[in-house]
Every structure is written in C-alpha cells, then in structure tokens.
Design a protein around this motif. Sequence first.
Motif, PDB file in Angstrom:
ATOM      1  N   GLY A 135       0.759  -1.236   0.075  1.00  0.00           N
ATOM      2  CA  GLY A 135       0.021  -0.162   0.106  1.00  0.00           C
ATOM      3  C   GLY A 135       1.085   1.283  -0.068  1.00  0.00           C
ATOM      4  N   LEU A 136       0.184   2.405   0.515  1.00  0.00           N
ATOM      5  CA  LEU A 136       0.979   3.710   0.544  1.00  0.00           C
ATOM      6  C   LEU A 136       1.069   4.217   1.857  1.00  0.00           C
ATOM      7  N   MET A 137       1.995   5.184   1.915  1.00  0.00           N
ATOM      8  CA  MET A 137       2.298   5.944   3.138  1.00  0.00           C
ATOM      9  C   MET A 137       2.340   7.506   2.952  1.00  0.00           C
ATOM     10  N   GLY A 138       1.741   8.280   3.997  1.00  0.00           N
ATOM     11  CA  GLY A 138       2.304   9.751   3.545  1.00  0.00           C
ATOM     12  C   GLY A 138       2.194  10.475   4.886  1.00  0.00           C
ATOM     13  N   MET A 139       2.776  11.875   4.844  1.00  0.00           N
ATOM     14  CA  MET A 139       2.740  12.379   6.071  1.00  0.00           C
ATOM     15  C   MET A 139       2.147  13.707   5.575  1.00  0.00           C
ATOM     16  N   ALA A 140       1.156  14.212   6.253  1.00  0.00           N
ATOM     17  CA  ALA A 140       0.604  15.527   6.126  1.00  0.00           C
ATOM     18  C   ALA A 140       1.496  16.537   6.409  1.00  0.00           C
ATOM     19  N   THR A 141       1.255  17.993   5.932  1.00  0.00           N
ATOM     20  CA  THR A 141       2.052  19.189   6.444  1.00  0.00           C
ATOM     21  C   THR A 141       1.809  19.230   7.808  1.00  0.00           C
ATOM     22  N   PHE A 142       2.955  19.729   8.414  1.00  0.00           N
ATOM     23  CA  PHE A 142       2.961  20.134   9.811  1.00  0.00           C
ATOM     24  C   PHE A 142       2.407  21.286   9.931  1.00  0.00           C
ATOM     25  N   THR A 143       1.038  21.573  10.418  1.00  0.00           N
ATOM     26  CA  THR A 143       0.304  22.634  10.602  1.00  0.00           C
ATOM     27  C   THR A 143      -0.825  22.480  11.492  1.00  0.00           C
ATOM     28  N   ASP A 144      -1.367  23.576  12.110  1.00  0.00           N
ATOM     29  CA  ASP A 144      -2.740  23.592  12.927  1.00  0.00           C
ATOM     30  C   ASP A 144      -3.939  23.742  12.392  1.00  0.00           C
ATOM     31  N   GLU A 145      -3.678  23.841  11.016  1.00  0.00           N
ATOM     32  CA  GLU A 145      -4.828  23.984  10.222  1.00  0.00           C
ATOM     33  C   GLU A 145      -5.492  22.573   9.605  1.00  0.00           C
ATOM     34  N   GLN A 146      -6.598  22.170  10.415  1.00  0.00           N
ATOM     35  CA  GLN A 146      -6.861  20.893  10.336  1.00  0.00           C
ATOM     36  C   GLN A 146      -7.548  20.609   8.923  1.00  0.00           C
ATOM     37  N   ASP A 147      -8.105  21.832   8.303  1.00  0.00           N
ATOM     38  CA  ASP A 147      -8.541  21.500   6.969  1.00  0.00           C
ATOM     39  C   ASP A 147      -7.480  21.156   5.791  1.00  0.00           C
ATOM     40  N   VAL A 148      -6.499  21.617   6.108  1.00  0.00           N
ATOM     41  CA  VAL A 148      -5.427  21.188   4.819  1.00  0.00           C
ATOM     42  C   VAL A 148      -4.664  19.727   5.319  1.00  0.00           C
ATOM     43  N   VAL A 149      -4.620  19.399   6.671  1.00  0.00           N
ATOM     44  CA  VAL A 149      -4.175  18.052   6.891  1.00  0.00           C
ATOM     45  C   VAL A 149      -5.381  17.059   6.390  1.00  0.00           C
ATOM     46  N   ARG A 150      -6.571  17.305   6.635  1.00  0.00           N
ATOM     47  CA  ARG A 150      -7.750  16.509   6.268  1.00  0.00           C
ATOM     48  C   ARG A 150      -7.751  16.420   4.809  1.00  0.00           C
ATOM     49  N   ASN A 151      -7.514  17.593   3.782  1.00  0.00           N
ATOM     50  CA  ASN A 151      -7.556  17.208   2.346  1.00  0.00           C
ATOM     51  C   ASN A 151      -6.174  16.545   1.969  1.00  0.00           C
ATOM     52  N   GLU A 152      -5.007  16.649   2.666  1.00  0.00           N
ATOM     53  CA  GLU A 152      -4.180  15.819   2.319  1.00  0.00           C
ATOM     54  C   GLU A 152      -4.358  14.309   2.260  1.00  0.00           C
ATOM     55  N   PHE A 153      -4.874  14.067   3.560  1.00  0.00           N
ATOM     56  CA  PHE A 153      -5.212  12.811   3.724  1.00  0.00           C
ATOM     57  C   PHE A 153      -6.274  12.226   2.863  1.00  0.00           C
ATOM     58  N   LYS A 154      -7.222  12.883   2.413  1.00  0.00           N
ATOM     59  CA  LYS A 154      -8.312  12.516   1.484  1.00  0.00           C
ATOM     60  C   LYS A 154      -7.610  12.327   0.084  1.00  0.00           C
ATOM     61  N   GLY A 155      -6.836  13.005  -0.256  1.00  0.00           N
ATOM     62  CA  GLY A 155      -6.116  12.995  -1.497  1.00  0.00           C
ATOM     63  C   GLY A 155      -5.363  11.527  -1.380  1.00  0.00           C
ATOM     64  N   LEU A 156      -4.589  11.370  -0.369  1.00  0.00           N
ATOM     65  CA  LEU A 156      -4.015  10.170  -0.370  1.00  0.00           C
ATOM     66  C   LEU A 156      -4.771   8.791  -0.193  1.00  0.00           C
ATOM     67  N   LYS A 157      -5.539   8.813   0.487  1.00  0.00           N
ATOM     68  CA  LYS A 157      -6.756   7.864   0.590  1.00  0.00           C
ATOM     69  C   LYS A 157      -7.374   7.485  -1.117  1.00  0.00           C
ATOM     70  N   SER A 158      -7.485   8.296  -1.746  1.00  0.00           N
ATOM     71  CA  SER A 158      -8.174   8.536  -3.094  1.00  0.00           C
ATOM     72  C   SER A 158      -7.179   7.709  -3.907  1.00  0.00           C
ATOM     73  N   LEU A 159      -5.813   8.203  -3.857  1.00  0.00           N
ATOM     74  CA  LEU A 159      -4.848   7.493  -4.724  1.00  0.00           C
ATOM     75  C   LEU A 159      -4.659   5.950  -4.448  1.00  0.00           C
ATOM     76  N   TYR A 160      -4.912   5.826  -3.042  1.00  0.00           N
ATOM     77  CA  TYR A 160      -4.791   4.435  -2.533  1.00  0.00           C
ATOM     78  C   TYR A 160      -6.099   3.445  -3.127  1.00  0.00           C
ATOM     79  N   ASP A 161      -7.198   4.168  -3.049  1.00  0.00           N
ATOM     80  CA  ASP A 161      -8.485   3.521  -3.545  1.00  0.00           C
ATOM     81  C   ASP A 161      -8.349   3.118  -4.841  1.00  0.00           C
ATOM     82  N   ARG A 162      -7.574   3.932  -5.711  1.00  0.00           N
ATOM     83  CA  ARG A 162      -7.640   3.845  -7.207  1.00  0.00           C
ATOM     84  C   ARG A 162      -6.907   2.538  -7.413  1.00  0.00           C
ATOM     85  N   TYR A 163      -5.852   1.969  -6.640  1.00  0.00           N
ATOM     86  CA  TYR A 163      -5.153   0.837  -6.956  1.00  0.00           C
ATOM     87  C   TYR A 163      -5.322  -0.263  -5.916  1.00  0.00           C
TER      88      TYR A 163
END
Length: 213
Positions: free
Chosen positions: A149-177
Amino acid sequence: MNRICENIEQIRREIGNVQLVVVSKFRSNEELQQVYACGHRHFAENRVQEILRKRDELPGDIQWHIIGHLQTNKVKQVIPFIHLIHSVDSVKLLEKINEEAKKNDKIQEVLLQIHIAQEEHKYGFTPDELHNLMSNDQLSSYSNISCKGLMGMATFTDEQDVVRNEFKGLKSLYDRYAEDHGWNVLSMGMSGDYEIAVEEGSTMLRIGSLIFA
Ligand SMILES: *Cc1c(COP(=O)(O)O)cnc(C)c1O
C-alpha cells in the motif's frame, strides 16, 4: 499499569481496528522495554544505525518498521530482519530492495511513500510518479517485493482542513489501486493528526510522542 501502557491503551480504544505502530526513535531501551512489557511488538525507527543498535539490545520478537528515508547503501543491513519498509520513495530504492531481498531469499513487504505535504523537503513519489509506476506494471516485475500500500505525511500545521485534504487525497490515490493490487495498508497519521487520519481511512498509525508523553 505504567504510564506508557495507559497511553497505548487509550489510543487503542480510540482507533478500533486500525493498527498501531509505536515510533521509538530517540527513545531509550528502558522506554522501549516498557512498551514491550505492555504486549506491544510493532516498533518504527527512521534511522538504520539506531534500529541496528536497538535490535541488538532488545527482544528478538519485535517487528521492526522503517519509516524514514532509506539510503540504498543501507538496504543490505536491514533486509535480513525488517518487517515493513514504509518509506520507499524511488525506483532506485525499489531495485536495491529487490536485489537484496533476493539474496536473502525473502519477499520484502514495502509501502510506497507519497509526497502529499506542502513542505518541499519531504520525500516521496508525486501522484504522477505513482501513476507512471503503476501504469506500466513495473511493481510486479520485482519478484522479491510485495507492495502492501501507501504511506504519507501531512503538512505540519494547525490547520486541520489542510491536513484533512491531504489525507483525503492520499486515500483516493490508495483506493484507485488497492483492490487490483491486493493492497491493504494505508499508513497515515501521527501524534498530532491521527484522529483525522482514522476518519479519513487510515489502516496504520505511526505514533511516537503521544505514547511517551
Ligand atoms: C517521527 C515520525 C512519526 C511519529 O511522530 P510523532 O509526532 O512523534 O507521533 C511518524 N512518522 C514518521 C515518518 C516520523 O518520522
């Protein structure tokens, strides 16, 4: 029960079936022994030297994970025992791992690290590089590698939306394969963002500071 066990138990209660890997980098053998005494066996380090030293000094049934950038010239030292390499970030590294795994008569389990954060210095394949790698079926040509599978690290930030979007992006890449390639590991989430990671579909968390706090 010691404090470290209490911390682990509390995290386990929150994360349900998601697998917990304890990040033990910079921690002493005594601290690792406490984690071990709570029944935990999956430990992660980001430096080869540290993993080799700790492995010599700690119980032999620990399952070691590598989560930091792995140099090709260090691959040989870890292949004989390493459980899972989360941080495969180049084709050159895949080739080296395959070569050494062959010599060890082993099928090495790995994850591909994907660059999802805004920070330039973080390692990993870009989504485009991943698509290239997957489109020509290159991964299956490595006879002694099993990609899980895949591994990823989100941006180091307090902005939860940024982190959530990065995780969503990684999950959709993962789901594709994932389904076509039999993947079952999505390694995302650390002390500061594991709750969001679980909500967004993580199957494996890498947590350090929260456990030793
Ligand atoms: C250090 C590290 C972690 C754990 O970070 P904490 O904030 O201590 O939980 C997770 N993943 C990687 C790749 C790390 O280097």
